[in-house]
Motif scaffolding. Structure first.
Motif, PDB file in Angstrom:
ATOM      1  N   ALA A 189      11.360 -34.751  43.206  1.00 16.10           N
ATOM      2  CA  ALA A 189      10.931 -33.377  42.895  1.00 16.10           C
ATOM      3  C   ALA A 189      10.868 -33.112  41.397  1.00 16.10           C
ATOM      4  O   ALA A 189       9.981 -32.414  40.921  1.00 16.10           O
ATOM      5  N   VAL A 190      11.817 -33.676  40.650  1.00 16.32           N
ATOM      6  CA  VAL A 190      11.931 -33.347  39.221  1.00 16.32           C
ATOM      7  C   VAL A 190      11.172 -34.337  38.324  1.00 16.32           C
ATOM      8  O   VAL A 190      11.382 -34.379  37.123  1.00 16.32           O
ATOM      9  N   GLU A 191      10.298 -35.120  38.936  1.00 14.49           N
ATOM     10  CA  GLU A 191       9.474 -36.096  38.212  1.00 14.49           C
ATOM     11  C   GLU A 191      10.317 -37.017  37.345  1.00 14.49           C
ATOM     12  O   GLU A 191      10.172 -37.053  36.113  1.00 14.49           O
ATOM     13  N   PRO A 192      11.218 -37.778  37.984  1.00 13.24           N
ATOM     14  CA  PRO A 192      12.112 -38.644  37.197  1.00 13.24           C
ATOM     15  C   PRO A 192      11.381 -39.865  36.636  1.00 13.24           C
ATOM     16  O   PRO A 192      10.259 -40.166  37.045  1.00 13.24           O
ATOM     17  N   GLU A 193      12.079 -40.540  35.710  1.00 22.37           N
ATOM     18  CA  GLU A 193      11.550 -41.806  35.173  1.00 22.37           C
ATOM     19  C   GLU A 193      12.334 -42.974  35.757  1.00 22.37           C
ATOM     20  O   GLU A 193      11.801 -44.068  35.906  1.00 22.37           O
ATOM     21  N   LEU A 231      14.178 -28.258  41.942  1.00 25.86           N
ATOM     22  CA  LEU A 231      13.160 -27.604  41.102  1.00 25.86           C
ATOM     23  C   LEU A 231      13.764 -26.406  40.360  1.00 25.86           C
ATOM     24  O   LEU A 231      13.514 -26.200  39.179  1.00 25.86           O
ATOM     25  N   ASP A 232      14.592 -25.638  41.092  1.00 27.93           N
ATOM     26  CA  ASP A 232      15.182 -24.421  40.510  1.00 27.93           C
ATOM     27  C   ASP A 232      16.141 -24.773  39.365  1.00 27.93           C
ATOM     28  O   ASP A 232      16.141 -24.119  38.328  1.00 27.93           O
ATOM     29  N   ILE A 233      16.961 -25.815  39.594  1.00 38.73           N
ATOM     30  CA  ILE A 233      17.951 -26.195  38.564  1.00 38.73           C
ATOM     31  C   ILE A 233      17.249 -26.490  37.240  1.00 38.73           C
ATOM     32  O   ILE A 233      17.733 -26.146  36.168  1.00 38.73           O
ATOM     33  N   HIS A 234      16.081 -27.136  37.344  1.00 44.84           N
ATOM     34  CA  HIS A 234      15.386 -27.538  36.119  1.00 44.84           C
ATOM     35  C   HIS A 234      14.236 -26.601  35.757  1.00 44.84           C
ATOM     36  O   HIS A 234      13.444 -26.902  34.857  1.00 44.84           O
ATOM     37  N   GLY A 235      14.135 -25.493  36.460  1.00 47.53           N
ATOM     38  CA  GLY A 235      13.110 -24.488  36.130  1.00 47.53           C
ATOM     39  C   GLY A 235      11.694 -25.007  36.270  1.00 47.53           C
ATOM     40  O   GLY A 235      10.814 -24.661  35.470  1.00 47.53           O
ATOM     41  N   LEU A 236      11.451 -25.834  37.292  1.00 49.29           N
ATOM     42  CA  LEU A 236      10.122 -26.439  37.443  1.00 49.29           C
ATOM     43  C   LEU A 236       9.327 -25.751  38.555  1.00 49.29           C
ATOM     44  O   LEU A 236       9.904 -25.281  39.531  1.00 49.29           O
ATOM     45  N   GLU A 254       5.850 -21.080  39.567  1.00 51.68           N
ATOM     46  CA  GLU A 254       4.685 -20.350  40.091  1.00 51.68           C
ATOM     47  C   GLU A 254       4.281 -20.842  41.485  1.00 51.68           C
ATOM     48  O   GLU A 254       3.930 -20.061  42.356  1.00 51.68           O
ATOM     49  N   ASN A 255       4.307 -22.170  41.653  1.00 50.55           N
ATOM     50  CA  ASN A 255       3.798 -22.741  42.908  1.00 50.55           C
ATOM     51  C   ASN A 255       4.852 -23.613  43.592  1.00 50.55           C
ATOM     52  O   ASN A 255       4.595 -24.740  43.986  1.00 50.55           O
ATOM     53  N   ARG A 256       6.037 -23.035  43.697  1.00 48.88           N
ATOM     54  CA  ARG A 256       7.191 -23.751  44.251  1.00 48.88           C
ATOM     55  C   ARG A 256       6.908 -24.270  45.657  1.00 48.88           C
ATOM     56  O   ARG A 256       7.142 -25.424  45.975  1.00 48.88           O
ATOM     57  N   ARG A 257       6.393 -23.414  46.523  1.00 48.99           N
ATOM     58  CA  ARG A 257       6.154 -23.788  47.923  1.00 48.99           C
ATOM     59  C   ARG A 257       5.128 -24.937  48.026  1.00 48.99           C
ATOM     60  O   ARG A 257       5.315 -25.874  48.776  1.00 48.99           O
ATOM     61  N   ASP A 258       4.073 -24.870  47.214  1.00 45.76           N
ATOM     62  CA  ASP A 258       3.053 -25.932  47.222  1.00 45.76           C
ATOM     63  C   ASP A 258       3.670 -27.259  46.795  1.00 45.76           C
ATOM     64  O   ASP A 258       3.375 -28.311  47.361  1.00 45.76           O
ATOM     65  N   ARG A 259       4.512 -27.175  45.780  1.00 45.60           N
ATOM     66  CA  ARG A 259       5.162 -28.396  45.280  1.00 45.60           C
ATOM     67  C   ARG A 259       6.064 -29.021  46.362  1.00 45.60           C
ATOM     68  O   ARG A 259       6.056 -30.219  46.567  1.00 45.60           O
ATOM     69  N   ILE A 260       6.809 -28.191  47.068  1.00 43.53           N
ATOM     70  CA  ILE A 260       7.689 -28.707  48.130  1.00 43.53           C
ATOM     71  C   ILE A 260       6.841 -29.364  49.228  1.00 43.53           C
ATOM     72  O   ILE A 260       7.141 -30.490  49.668  1.00 43.53           O
TER      73      ILE A 260
END
Ligand code: SF4
Length: 324
Positions: free
Chosen positions: A172-176, A122-127, A130-136
């Motif tokens: 995590a990075v919402e890939p295709e 997430l950090d590498i791609h700046g995603l 705001e809600n990093r912990r929730d996303r993890i």
């Protein structure tokens, strides 16, 4: 039809230079002139014995290995073209094109917690700043783990759980597009189906496109829309999954299929058991002509002289063999 293709690979070649003896180098012909496409939302299974080039192919199309030559187009954008000297900056594509590795224990940094491993992507791609912990936590839940797991280290988990962490990291990075590089071969048989089912559910939920690499045709049967069979760096057959199992044409595919154990011993197989003699030859000195000729029970004189073309023998069914 063309715009339905997410990934188009033309004449992909990947050679490695290795030290053969003390003062001599040699060329490993890992992937040789391979062309195929993958449609949006489909799963292309890629199968072959170890050393056939399938893992190298997966990494080369992601440009984790730089191709020696060929052309790669992703969603209409050329990301590599050796003739036109195009080498696109991969950073924007890294988010869209992910990989799940074969050995989860080797692919997870042992000094990082699960939250750090998943959060790093997430950090590498700046995603999700705001809600990093929730996303993890959401990602861990999605792969069957939970919040309590987030502060633990990879060695505290089973192989299946480690692979779930690897999948959460990829997701995590919402890939295709995800290259699944033998994601279940290091796992217990009892866990394998769970991981495959989870990958299939995620594909449906997020509209993912997969290249699913395996060494065994029985593994890719249920997950693949189409299957490519590789032998010694070459693609030898490519067709939809149903036709590959019902009407395999290449002698190598026939031998792989004939070796799959039948679920019921009373069933007779339509395919006679084809036992291959010898080992897969070295990719440093691949045989002239058809690369399979030294092991093929149907080989003719031409096979050791002339390389068969990879051609469409019927609608969407590609084979490279002189006798088809
Ligand atoms: Fe066998 Fe010849 Fe066909 Fe190769 S080209 S698979 S050696 S029959």
């Amino acid at each position: 039809m063309e715009d339905n293709k997410l990934l188009v690979c033309d004449n992909i070649v990947k050679h490695f230079t290795v030290k053969e003896t003390f003062n001599k180098t040699a060329t490993v012909h890992a992937v040789e002139d391979v062309s195929f496409y993958i449609k949006k939302g489909e799963t292309l299974g890629v199968v072959g014995e170890s050393g056939c080039g399938k893992t190298t192919l997966g990494r080369t199309i992601l440009r984790l290995h730089e191709p020696t030559s060929g052309r790669i187009t992703y969603d209409g954008e050329v990301i590599f073209d050796s003739e036109k000297n195009i080498k696109a900056e991969m950073y924007p594509y890294r988010r869209k094109m992910q990989i799940i590795f074969q050995d989860p224990s080797a692919s997870l940094d042992p000094r990082m917690t699960v939250a750090e491993i998943v959060g790093e992507a997430l950090d590498i791609h700046g995603l999700y700043k705001e809600n990093r912990r929730d996303r993890i936590n959401e990602l861990l839940r999605r792969v069957g783990l939970n919040q309590e797991h987030s502060n633990r280290y990879p060695h505290e988990f089973s192989g299946g759980q480690q692979q779930r962490i690897g999948i959460a990291r990829a997701l995590a990075v919402e890939p295709e597009f995800i290259v699944c590089d033998e994601p279940i071969s290091a796992l217990d048989v009892s866990i394998q189906a769970q991981i495959v089912n989870m990958l299939q559910d995620m594909q449906e939920e997020f509209g993912l496109t997969y290249m699913f690499i395996a060494h065994d045709l029985s593994v890719v049967k249920h997950i693949s829309d189409r299957i490519a069979v590789m032998y010694l760096g070459k693609m030898v057959e490519l067709v939809d999954s149903k036709r590959l199992y019902e009407n395999p044409l290449h002698p190598y595919t026939k031998s792989l299929l004939s070796a799959i154990p039948l679920p019921d011993p009373k069933l007779t197989r339509s395919l006679k058991r084809i036992k291959l003699e010898g080992e897969i030859p070295s990719p440093i000195h691949p045989p002239k002509g058809c690369r399979f000729h030294e092991r093929c029970p149907y080989a003719k004189d031409i096979c050791s002289e002339v390389e068969p073309e990879f051609r469409e023998v019927e609608d969407g069914h590609f084979v490279s063999c002189h006798i088809i």
